[in-house]
Design a protein around this motif. Structure first.
Motif, PDB file in Angstrom:
ATOM      1  N   ARG A  54       0.846  -1.198   0.000  1.00 30.70           N
ATOM      2  CA  ARG A  54       0.000   0.000   0.000  1.00 30.70           C
ATOM      3  C   ARG A  54       0.883   1.250   0.000  1.00 30.70           C
ATOM      4  NH1 ARG A  54      -4.544  -2.665  -1.154  1.00 30.70           N
ATOM      5  NH2 ARG A  54      -5.402  -3.858   0.561  1.00 30.70           N
ATOM      6  N   SER A  55       0.268   2.362  -0.357  1.00 31.33           N
ATOM      7  CA  SER A  55       0.977   3.633  -0.354  1.00 31.33           C
ATOM      8  C   SER A  55       0.032   4.720   0.148  1.00 31.33           C
ATOM      9  CB  SER A  55       1.450   3.969  -1.770  1.00 31.33           C
ATOM     10  OG  SER A  55       2.119   5.203  -1.787  1.00 31.33           O
TER      11      SER A  55
ATOM     12  N   GLY B 123       2.995   9.224   0.205  1.00 30.23           N
ATOM     13  CA  GLY B 123       4.360   8.969  -0.236  1.00 30.23           C
ATOM     14  C   GLY B 123       5.078   7.867   0.520  1.00 30.23           C
ATOM     15  N   GLU B 124       4.436   7.283   1.515  1.00 31.93           N
ATOM     16  CA  GLU B 124       5.031   6.188   2.300  1.00 31.93           C
ATOM     17  C   GLU B 124       4.494   4.854   1.797  1.00 31.93           C
ATOM     18  OE1 GLU B 124       7.253   6.331   4.845  1.00 31.93           O
ATOM     19  OE2 GLU B 124       7.393   8.504   4.715  1.00 31.93           O
ATOM     20  N   VAL B 125       5.361   3.875   1.675  1.00 31.94           N
ATOM     21  CA  VAL B 125       4.961   2.524   1.281  1.00 31.94           C
ATOM     22  C   VAL B 125       4.898   1.661   2.531  1.00 31.94           C
ATOM     23  CG1 VAL B 125       5.632   0.482  -0.042  1.00 31.94           C
ATOM     24  CG2 VAL B 125       5.996   2.767  -0.996  1.00 31.94           C
TER      25      VAL B 125
END
Length: 108
Positions: A49-50, A53-55
């Motif tokens: 998931r994102s 901007g973070e995965v």
């Protein structure tokens, strides 16, 4: 409780957990390792998931066993894990969980 008593208790709990793992590992198809826990399961879904901007990873499992010596019940019906660290999934083969005859735990 002294530090020695606590260490003895934790060692006994770890040995008990290892023995339980040895008894149940043959019931499962996958071993899954996350940042915080180790699971056995026959069914899982893993999604990347994102957000902002973070995965991150979303892991769902059904009818799992969790390696955690502080949990009174290690079998769980449904588990959902969110983590920013990698998730390691391995499919078990029969030979991986067969124990040599007479092996009673760590060292022997």
């Amino acid at each position: 409780m002294s530090a020695e008593d606590l260490e003895k208790y934790e060692t006994e709990m770890e040995l008990q957990l290892y023995r339980e793992y040895r008894d149940v590992v043959g019931l499962f198809k996958y071993v899954i390792e996350t940042e915080r826990r180790f699971y056995l399961t026959n069914q899982y879904e893993l999604h990347v998931r994102s957000a902002d901007g973070e995965v991150f990873f979303e892991l769902s499992m059904a009818d799992a066993w969790v390696w955690d010596m502080y949990r009174p019940a290690r079998f769980v019906k449904n588990v959902r894990v969110l983590t920013f660290k990698d998730v390691n999934v391995e499919e078990l083969t029969k030979s991986e969980f067969e124990m040599p005859a007479g092996n009673e735990g760590f060292g022997g």
